[in-house]
Design an enzyme around this catalytic site. Structure first.
Site, short mmCIF file in Angstrom:
data_model
loop_
_atom_site.label_atom_id
_atom_site.label_comp_id
_atom_site.label_asym_id
_atom_site.label_seq_id
_atom_site.Cartn_x
_atom_site.Cartn_y
_atom_site.Cartn_z
CD GLU A 154 -9.81 6.41 -12.13
OE1 GLU A 154 -9.12 6.90 -13.26
OE2 GLU A 154 -10.47 5.54 -12.21
N GLY A 252 6.44 0.59 -4.03
CA GLY A 252 5.80 -0.64 -4.53
C GLY A 252 6.05 -0.75 -6.00
CB CYS A 259 -4.25 11.49 -13.83
SG CYS A 259 -6.04 11.28 -13.81
C1 UGA Z 1 -4.13 11.58 -9.40
C2 UGA Z 1 -4.07 12.46 -8.20
O1 UGA Z 1 -3.88 12.03 -6.98
C3 UGA Z 1 -5.23 13.41 -8.13
O2 UGA Z 1 -4.88 14.54 -7.43
C4 UGA Z 1 -5.39 14.18 -9.58
O3 UGA Z 1 -6.58 14.93 -9.75
C5 UGA Z 1 -5.80 12.83 -10.48
O4 UGA Z 1 -4.77 12.03 -10.55
C6 UGA Z 1 -6.10 13.57 -11.93
O5 UGA Z 1 -5.11 14.13 -12.58
O6 UGA Z 1 -7.19 13.68 -12.32
P1 UGA Z 1 -5.79 9.07 -9.31
O7 UGA Z 1 -4.96 8.87 -10.81
O8 UGA Z 1 -7.05 8.91 -9.35
O9 UGA Z 1 -5.51 10.47 -8.87
O10 UGA Z 1 -4.76 7.90 -8.39
P2 UGA Z 1 -3.88 8.11 -7.20
O11 UGA Z 1 -4.51 7.60 -5.94
O12 UGA Z 1 -3.18 9.43 -7.08
O13 UGA Z 1 -2.97 6.98 -7.39
C7 UGA Z 1 -1.94 7.05 -8.50
C8 UGA Z 1 -1.09 5.87 -8.53
O14 UGA Z 1 0.03 6.07 -7.81
C9 UGA Z 1 -1.80 4.48 -8.50
O15 UGA Z 1 -1.24 3.53 -9.43
C10 UGA Z 1 -1.41 4.13 -7.02
O16 UGA Z 1 -1.24 2.70 -6.93
C11 UGA Z 1 -0.08 4.70 -6.81
N1 UGA Z 1 0.43 5.02 -5.63
C12 UGA Z 1 -0.08 6.25 -4.95
C13 UGA Z 1 1.68 4.53 -5.12
O17 UGA Z 1 2.29 3.58 -5.58
N2 UGA Z 1 2.05 4.94 -3.91
C14 UGA Z 1 1.58 5.69 -3.18
O18 UGA Z 1 1.98 6.15 -2.10
C15 UGA Z 1 0.24 6.58 -3.72
#
Ligand code: UGA
Length: 416
Positions: A154, A252, A259
């Protein structure tokens, strides 16, 4: 080529919009009349960077009419949601409904592509039998199936679609393989051809691995905090190892969104169905559930009784650049603060409307008001939080905001 997309959620919209960039004629089918009207007015029903611009310039039609959408399609992408049931298993109601409704108009030589995230074996065991039963057609002879999972984040979904790391195509025979290969011929990335169940598992294993990376670094961070080590220095040091990589090692408050939580729970549930004890996956969830509670522990180090104390929360969205609050770590944090009878003041630049539906009785304030609280908790890494004045404040930081580290009177990083 005529492509019909079933479902105008963010996967369906982004898939339809991006494929229209290659000259395909796109029809998006959805039951939601308001969404359909918006798309036909060339307005995006969701906020996603660059999406509306693409909708405006290309040939995309939206409709509630299955007959028109399915009859004229050469390829049908199923892009509806797969939420979680109360027992944490996957709810296939929308996928099944779409299959049943489209079967009436399904005809020879069409390709049905499953893009919705479905747990491994769903296409073989549920979708194909359902389509065959309701259409009286036979897969592999009359129509063809493929599984083509999405890896869109997203906030950067259009970019992720246009510049993928890889494209996964699960196929059963050469007809669907050749068609999918041709749809994606302009994409210059590895294309991996596997069977449908493997394609489904690649999606779940990828999301589960990314969530594992985050929970792993959070656990390392929890140890680091006790030892006086900055976990971000550790992540940087680890990240240079090409086998590990630096991404998704930002420690964090934990992971949320539409997802990771649903997919990892569905995979756990699938494993249990086959009498496998998913030890790692369950621990990944456990670490994630603990992180917001850890924030409360850190807060109590400085304000031991939270009753009637004003606690300001900066950030409600599950990550920046979205108004999505699904499984946001701010939700369990607020629940824990409510138990302590604290006075909660929340600010988020985009997600307040969604939070009001969930917690109508907490205080929603301007950022200036929140910052005046007895203590401040940072839960989303919005850029604007890097510009606030944290001087003389007590800050518990779940997302590592550098200005808060430098300025606060009392500063606690959740695991650094
Ligand atoms: C996630 C996957 O990254 C995508 O590849 C996948 O297509 C998607 O789910 C899905 O299945 O449709 P998304 O949920 O949009 O994407 O968000 P992310 O950017 O992956 O972040 C997910 C969560 O992890 C957030 O709460 C973010 O704050 C947290 N996060 C992410 C961390 O706490 N640390 C990080 O290093 C990265």
């Amino acid at each position: 080529m005529n492509i019909t997309i079933m479902g105008a959620g963010y996967v369906g919209l982004v898939t339809g919009a991006c494929l229209s960039e290659f000259g395909y004629k796109i029809t998006i089918i959805d039951v939601d009349k308001e969404k359909v009207k918006k798309i036909n007015r060339k307005e995006s029903p969701i906020y996603e960077k660059d999406l509306e611009e693409i909708l405006k310039k290309n040939n995309i039609k939206a409709s509630v009419d299955y007959k028109d959408g399915i009859t004229n399609a050469e390829i049908i992408f199923i892009c509806v949601g797969t939420p979680t049931k109360d027992d944490n298993s996957q709810d296939l109601t929308y996928v099944k409904n779409v299959c049943i409704k489209m079967c009436k108009y399904l005809h020879k030589d069409q390709i049905v592509v499953v893009k919705s995230s479905v747990v491994p074996s769903t296409t073989e065991k549920i979708i194909i039998p359902l389509l065959e039963e309701k259409s009286s057609l036979i897969e592999g002879k009359d129509f063809h199936i493929a599984v083509n999972p999405e890896f869109l984040k997203e906030g950067s979904a259009v970019k992720d679609f246009m510049h993928p790391d890889r494209i996964i195509i699960g196929y059963k025979n050469n007809v669907s393989k050749i068609v999918l290969e041709s749809i994606y011929k302009k994409f210059n990335c590895p294309k991996i051809f596997v069977n449908p169940t493997t394609a489904e598992m690649i999606k779940y294993a990828s999301n589960a691995f990314l969530a594992t990376k985050i929970s792993f670094i959070n656990e390392i961070g929890n140890i680091c905090k006790k030892l006086g080590i900055n976990v971000y220095d550790v992540a940087d040091g680890m990240g240079h190892d090409k086998r590990i990589g630096r991404s998704f090692l930002n420690a964090g408050a934990g992971w949320g969104g539409s997802c990771f939580p649903k997919d990892i729970n569905a995979l756990i549930s699938k494993a249990k169905e086959y009498n496998i004890d998913p030890v790692i996956l369950e621990s990944v969830v456990k670490v994630n559930e603990y992180q917001p509670l850890k924030i409360i522990e850190l807060l109590k180090k400085h304000i031991s009784i939270l009753k009637d104390k004003k606690i300001g929360i900066l950030g409600g969205a599950f990550k920046p650049e979205t108004d999505d609050i699904r499984e946001s770590r701010t939700i369990p944090l607020i629940k824990a603060l409510l138990k302590e009878k604290a006075i909660i003041k929340l600010y988020d630049p985009k997600a307040i409307k969604n939070f009001k539906k969930l917690f109508p009785n907490i205080k929603y304030c301007s950022v200036d008001e929140v910052i005046k609280s007895d203590a401040i908790i940072i839960m989303t890494k919005w850029k604007e939080f890097e510009k606030l004045n944290y001087k003389s404040k007590i800050v518990i930081d779940g997302r590592k905001i550098d200005k808060a580290i430098k300025e606060s009177k009392i500063y606690e990083g959740v695991c650094w």
